[in-house]
Design a protein around this motif. Structure first.
Motif, PDB file in Angstrom:
ATOM      1  N   GLY A   1     -81.788   8.590 -75.956  1.00  0.00           N
ATOM      2  CA  GLY A   1     -82.668   8.175 -77.058  1.00  0.00           C
ATOM      3  C   GLY A   1     -82.300   9.024 -78.255  1.00  0.00           C
TER       4      GLY A   1
ATOM      5  N   PRO B   1     -80.199   2.422 -84.194  1.00  0.00           N
ATOM      6  CA  PRO B   1     -80.050   3.869 -83.974  1.00  0.00           C
ATOM      7  C   PRO B   1     -78.700   4.237 -83.341  1.00  0.00           C
TER       8      PRO B   1
ATOM      9  N   ALA C   1     -76.586   2.192 -74.314  1.00  0.00           N
ATOM     10  CA  ALA C   1     -76.959   2.062 -72.898  1.00  0.00           C
ATOM     11  C   ALA C   1     -78.444   2.325 -72.724  1.00  0.00           C
ATOM     12  N   ASN C   2     -78.962   1.764 -71.640  1.00  0.00           N
ATOM     13  CA  ASN C   2     -80.379   1.966 -71.319  1.00  0.00           C
ATOM     14  C   ASN C   2     -80.538   3.246 -70.502  1.00  0.00           C
ATOM     15  N   GLY C   3     -81.255   4.201 -71.042  1.00  0.00           N
ATOM     16  CA  GLY C   3     -81.582   5.436 -70.315  1.00  0.00           C
ATOM     17  C   GLY C   3     -80.366   6.178 -69.785  1.00  0.00           C
TER      18      GLY C   3
ATOM     19  N   GLU D   1     -78.088   5.583 -76.620  1.00  0.00           N
ATOM     20  CA  GLU D   1     -79.108   4.825 -77.366  1.00  0.00           C
ATOM     21  C   GLU D   1     -79.140   3.391 -76.869  1.00  0.00           C
ATOM     22  N   VAL D   2     -80.360   2.867 -76.726  1.00  0.00           N
ATOM     23  CA  VAL D   2     -80.496   1.502 -76.205  1.00  0.00           C
ATOM     24  C   VAL D   2     -80.612   0.475 -77.337  1.00  0.00           C
ATOM     25  N   VAL D   3     -80.944   0.946 -78.536  1.00  0.00           N
ATOM     26  CA  VAL D   3     -81.154   0.013 -79.659  1.00  0.00           C
ATOM     27  C   VAL D   3     -79.953   0.102 -80.617  1.00  0.00           C
TER      28      VAL D   3
ATOM     29  N   ALA E   1     -86.250  13.252 -75.817  1.00  0.00           N
ATOM     30  CA  ALA E   1     -87.282  13.748 -76.743  1.00  0.00           C
ATOM     31  C   ALA E   1     -87.822  12.638 -77.631  1.00  0.00           C
ATOM     32  N   GLY E   2     -89.072  12.859 -78.073  1.00  0.00           N
ATOM     33  CA  GLY E   2     -89.655  11.983 -79.088  1.00  0.00           C
ATOM     34  C   GLY E   2     -90.133  10.639 -78.582  1.00  0.00           C
ATOM     35  N   MET E   3     -90.410  10.563 -77.287  1.00  0.00           N
ATOM     36  CA  MET E   3     -90.944   9.307 -76.716  1.00  0.00           C
ATOM     37  C   MET E   3     -92.207   9.632 -75.920  1.00  0.00           C
TER      38      MET E   3
ATOM     39  N   ASP F   1     -81.349   8.745 -81.512  1.00  0.00           N
ATOM     40  CA  ASP F   1     -81.345   8.208 -82.867  1.00  0.00           C
ATOM     41  C   ASP F   1     -80.633   9.189 -83.813  1.00  0.00           C
TER      42      ASP F   1
ATOM     43  N   ARG G   1     -89.409  20.741 -84.117  1.00  0.00           N
ATOM     44  CA  ARG G   1     -89.531  20.162 -82.772  1.00  0.00           C
ATOM     45  C   ARG G   1     -88.162  20.041 -82.099  1.00  0.00           C
ATOM     46  N   LEU G   2     -87.202  19.423 -82.804  1.00  0.00           N
ATOM     47  CA  LEU G   2     -85.885  19.237 -82.189  1.00  0.00           C
ATOM     48  C   LEU G   2     -85.151  20.564 -82.020  1.00  0.00           C
TER      49      LEU G   2
ATOM     50  N   ILE H   1     -87.477   6.284 -67.519  1.00  0.00           N
ATOM     51  CA  ILE H   1     -86.032   6.489 -67.709  1.00  0.00           C
ATOM     52  C   ILE H   1     -85.486   7.347 -66.563  1.00  0.00           C
TER      53      ILE H   1
END
Ligand code: SAM
Length: 233
Positions: A27, A55, A77-79, A50-52, A95-97, A29, A9-10, A105
């Motif tokens: 995003g 990750p 950062a957020n988005g 990355e927002v979290v 990807a992956g969301m 991770d 996929r990636l 976003i």
């Protein structure tokens, strides 16, 4: 997973990143995608957003491990807030969301887009929602891919800003303007599955309903069943 050995996929997402791109992977991770593309010599520079915190730290660790700190900047950062004008980003991967989260976003970060970037989007679900945003914001879908990995089916949507308004039919939005033309075996398998799910739901509704007026939800499902039957012909 080895960072050079991307999932199918990636890897497929990475195929659509233009050579020498300045990439923002939102995003990100573990930063697997930018790291793999940088090690292959495909991209010049990347931001891994990355927002979290967890990750984000994994991404930092991976970039440090490969000695890529100068060329891949990891930002908490957020988005699209991860992108600075000085980054001169030319491609964005998300990807992956879910498609709704990718749409949110893009919508929240609109002012960060120069509109020259290629968008490479891989929603796990909610592809229609994302295509509606692309249409409303005048992005042309230039490539679409459907692939299967570990029994899951994924779609990749590649879009670029168009010079004139973009219009998609309800079928284009649901099935993908390009995917619905090629209709490969994975596309057919996905929509056979979606059809069976909707038919089962409608059957349950009919049984629960017993003569009462047909709900709006049932009508929507029935209309979608007809659309899917049509595309599978
Ligand atoms: N992109 C990688 C991939 O496709 O394998 C990771 C996918 S992972 C399921 C989704 C990642 O997106 C998570 O690490 C999550 O923290 C991050 N994420 C979710 N919303 C985000 C946002 N608004 N901004 C930045 N990152 C976000």
């Amino acid at each position: 997973m080895n960072h050079l050995d991307l999932s199918r996929r990636l890897a497929a997402v990475g195929e659509f990143v233009p050579a020498k791109a300045r990439l923002a992977d939102i995003g990100s991770d573990h930063a697997y995608l930018p790291v793999a593309l940088m090690l292959k010599g495909k991209i010049e520079f990347a931001v891994a957003g990355e927002v979290v915190k967890g990750p984000f730290e994994s991404a930092q660790k991976q970039v440090r491990k490969d000695g890529l700190e100068g060329r891949i900047i990891v930002r908490l950062a957020n988005g699209l807030a991860a992108i600075e004008p000085s980054d001169e980003i030319t491609a964005i991967t998300i990807a992956g969301m879910g498609g709704a989260l990718i749409r949110d976003i893009l919508e929240a970060g609109k002012t960060r887009l120069t509109q020259k970037e290629r968008l490479i989007l891989q929603p796990n679900i909610g592809e229609r929602t994302l295509r509606v945003w692309l249409e409303e914001n005048q992005y042309q879908i230039i490539e679409e891919v459907i692939l299967e990995e570990n029994k899951k089916i994924y779609e990749i949507i590649v879009a670029e800003k168009a010079t004139s308004p973009v219009t998609y039919s309800p079928e284009d939005l649901m099935f993908g303007p390009l995917l619905r033309k090629t209709k490969n075996a994975i596309f057919k398998a996905k929509w056979q599955r979606e059809l069976a799910q909707r038919e089962a739901i409608v059957q349950q509704m009919i049984q629960a309903n017993k003569g009462a007026e047909i709900s709006e939800r049932q009508q929507t499902f029935e209309a979608e069943i007809k659309q899917i039957q049509e595309v599978l012909k």
